[in-house]
Design a protein around this motif. Structure first.
Motif, mmCIF file in Angstrom:
data_model
loop_
_atom_site.group_PDB
_atom_site.id
_atom_site.type_symbol
_atom_site.label_atom_id
_atom_site.label_comp_id
_atom_site.label_asym_id
_atom_site.label_seq_id
_atom_site.Cartn_x
_atom_site.Cartn_y
_atom_site.Cartn_z
ATOM 1 N N ASP A 142 30.437 36.335 28.987
ATOM 2 C CA ASP A 142 30.866 35.032 29.494
ATOM 3 C C ASP A 142 30.144 33.942 28.703
ATOM 4 O O ASP A 142 28.930 33.774 28.829
ATOM 5 N N THR A 143 30.897 33.227 27.867
ATOM 6 C CA THR A 143 30.287 32.201 27.015
ATOM 7 C C THR A 143 30.161 30.847 27.708
ATOM 8 O O THR A 143 29.648 29.896 27.114
ATOM 9 N N SER A 144 30.583 30.766 28.960
ATOM 10 C CA SER A 144 30.601 29.469 29.641
ATOM 11 C C SER A 144 29.210 28.971 30.027
ATOM 12 O O SER A 144 29.072 27.834 30.486
ATOM 13 N N PHE A 145 28.182 29.806 29.831
ATOM 14 C CA PHE A 145 26.820 29.383 30.135
ATOM 15 C C PHE A 145 26.095 28.876 28.887
ATOM 16 O O PHE A 145 24.894 28.584 28.934
ATOM 17 N N ASN A 146 26.800 28.781 27.765
ATOM 18 C CA ASN A 146 26.167 28.310 26.531
ATOM 19 C C ASN A 146 25.597 26.900 26.667
ATOM 20 O O ASN A 146 24.536 26.586 26.101
ATOM 21 N N GLU A 147 26.287 26.036 27.403
ATOM 22 C CA GLU A 147 25.786 24.672 27.566
ATOM 23 C C GLU A 147 24.469 24.662 28.340
ATOM 24 O O GLU A 147 23.567 23.876 28.039
ATOM 25 N N ALA A 148 24.347 25.536 29.318
ATOM 26 C CA ALA A 148 23.096 25.630 30.079
ATOM 27 C C ALA A 148 21.964 26.113 29.177
ATOM 28 O O ALA A 148 20.843 25.606 29.228
ATOM 29 N N ALA A 149 22.267 27.089 28.322
ATOM 30 C CA ALA A 149 21.261 27.582 27.385
ATOM 31 C C ALA A 149 20.869 26.502 26.390
ATOM 32 O O ALA A 149 19.683 26.300 26.088
ATOM 33 N N LYS A 150 21.863 25.781 25.886
ATOM 34 C CA LYS A 150 21.611 24.708 24.928
ATOM 35 C C LYS A 150 20.709 23.636 25.538
ATOM 36 O O LYS A 150 19.807 23.098 24.882
ATOM 37 N N LYS A 151 20.943 23.345 26.802
ATOM 38 C CA LYS A 151 20.138 22.349 27.509
ATOM 39 C C LYS A 151 18.673 22.789 27.581
ATOM 40 O O LYS A 151 17.752 21.986 27.376
ATOM 41 N N GLY A 152 18.447 24.061 27.868
ATOM 42 C CA GLY A 152 17.084 24.570 27.946
ATOM 43 C C GLY A 152 16.384 24.565 26.612
ATOM 44 O O GLY A 152 15.193 24.217 26.508
ATOM 45 N N VAL A 165 19.484 32.510 21.938
ATOM 46 C CA VAL A 165 20.593 32.204 21.034
ATOM 47 C C VAL A 165 21.850 31.960 21.859
ATOM 48 O O VAL A 165 22.023 32.538 22.934
ATOM 49 N N LEU A 166 22.690 31.082 21.365
ATOM 50 C CA LEU A 166 23.970 30.875 22.021
ATOM 51 C C LEU A 166 24.855 32.096 21.764
ATOM 52 O O LEU A 166 24.763 32.737 20.714
ATOM 53 N N ILE A 167 25.688 32.425 22.728
ATOM 54 C CA ILE A 167 26.589 33.567 22.571
ATOM 55 C C ILE A 167 27.760 33.136 21.696
ATOM 56 O O ILE A 167 28.732 32.547 22.166
ATOM 57 N N ASP A 168 27.637 33.406 20.392
ATOM 58 C CA ASP A 168 28.655 33.016 19.419
ATOM 59 C C ASP A 168 29.384 34.253 18.894
ATOM 60 O O ASP A 168 29.215 35.367 19.423
ATOM 61 N N ASP A 169 30.185 34.065 17.867
ATOM 62 C CA ASP A 169 30.960 35.174 17.314
ATOM 63 C C ASP A 169 30.072 36.293 16.794
ATOM 64 O O ASP A 169 30.421 37.479 16.885
ATOM 65 N N LYS A 170 28.909 35.939 16.237
ATOM 66 C CA LYS A 170 27.982 36.947 15.716
ATOM 67 C C LYS A 170 27.420 37.804 16.846
ATOM 68 O O LYS A 170 27.314 39.033 16.721
ATOM 69 N N VAL A 171 27.053 37.168 17.954
ATOM 70 C CA VAL A 171 26.538 37.913 19.108
ATOM 71 C C VAL A 171 27.620 38.853 19.640
ATOM 72 O O VAL A 171 27.356 40.030 19.925
ATOM 73 N N VAL A 172 28.840 38.356 19.756
ATOM 74 C CA VAL A 172 29.944 39.185 20.253
ATOM 75 C C VAL A 172 30.188 40.362 19.304
ATOM 76 O O VAL A 172 30.387 41.502 19.740
#
Length: 288
Positions: free
Chosen positions: A272-282, A238-245
């Motif tokens: 650190d939410t800056s890795f969300n794009e890497a997760a999205k790519k995977g 899952v992307l680190i969004d407001d719900k995860v935080v």
């Protein structure tokens, strides 16, 4: 952790053509893994939200960079099949094993709050899995609050019975955690690793039979153990969004209320939410 990301990524075949050198170090649980992170012995590792909270609140130079969620049926308090204990409430005054600061510990605290009870109503024994299992089977403790694959191991072997699980009272989060120095100095490698891990996570959930076959071979554990685990866990990136935080903050607050951590930490300061794009790519690559 043993049987974790390494087994998954090897089974999914996502470790070919790495543009960097990858070295694995295996740990029996999150606590020693996070100690190694704190000491600088490793750059990154995966851990449940509870032990991550425990380490971050103690001042470890770490941040969560990637998240997964899973069904919490496998996070459970187990007793021996012939135990007279039939419910969590029956554990009052009993000896319960778990790892200090672990997700098993979190489950106990959350279940106590649900039951409007306190930690003083139990006798907690802080043990790593290698010691907790024999303690339960020998009767040295009355129950063991643990996680997968230990829950499925006990159940499939017919030596454990669940009296309480984490569904509805715990968020089911785990984090890929990295040292802040690694985030600064090895960002490209970490981004690539997160992409591959996210892709592998999607594959593992979509192919539980194939994953279980490879996992059981790698771990020398009967296939029915990982299959039972994977089929009910529904593990997904899952992307680190407001719900995860918000859920991470809930775990921090649970530990703070119970005086397991010395101060209330703001979840946003250790994520650190800056890795969300890497997760999205995977995730996207897994769907191709």
């Amino acid at each position: 952790q043993k049987g974790g990301s390494r087994a998954l990524m090897e089974a999914a075949g996502v470790l070919t053509d790495l543009p960097y050198r990858l070295e694995w170090r295996e740990f029996p649980a999150a606590a020693p893994l996070l100690e190694a992170l704190n000491a600088g012995a490793i750059d990154s590792g995966i851990a449940g939200d509870a032990p991550f909270t425990f380490a971050a609140a103690a001042g470890a130079p770490i941040k969560a960079i990637f998240a997964i969620r899973q069904n919490q049926a496998g996070l459970a308090v187990l007793v021996k099949p012939d135990s007279p204990i039939r419910s969590f409430e029956d554990l009052k005054g009993k000896r319960v094993a778990t790892g200090r600061g672990s997700i098993g510990h979190m489950l106990v605290l959350a279940a106590l709050e649900e039951a409007k009870a306190t930690p003083e109503d139990l006798r907690l024994a802080f043990l790593l899995p290698a010691d907790a299992r024999p303690a339960l089977l020998s009767g040295s403790v009355d129950a063991w609050s643990t996680w997968e694959p230990y829950t499925s191991q006990l159940e499939t072997a017919g030596v454990g019975r669940v009296v309480k699980d984490g569904r509805g009272i715990t968020p089911g989060l785990s984090f890929q955690v990295a040292r802040t120095s690694a985030i600064q100095e090895k960002r490209a490698a970490l981004e690539d690793f997160v992409t591959r891990l996210a892709k592998a996570r999607v594959w593992g959930t979509a192919n539980p039979e194939a994953f279980a076959a490879v996992w059981s071979s790698l771990m020398s554990i009967p296939k029915e153990v990982p299959l039972a685990w994977f089929q009910r866990a529904d593990i997904r990136p899952v992307l680190i969004d407001d719900k995860v935080v918000a859920d991470a903050q809930g775990t921090i607050d649970l530990y703070f209320r119970n005086k397991l951590i010395p101060k209330r930490v703001e979840a946003v300061s250790v994520i650190d939410t800056s890795f969300n794009e890497a997760a999205k790519k995977g995730i996207a690559a897994a769907g191709q």
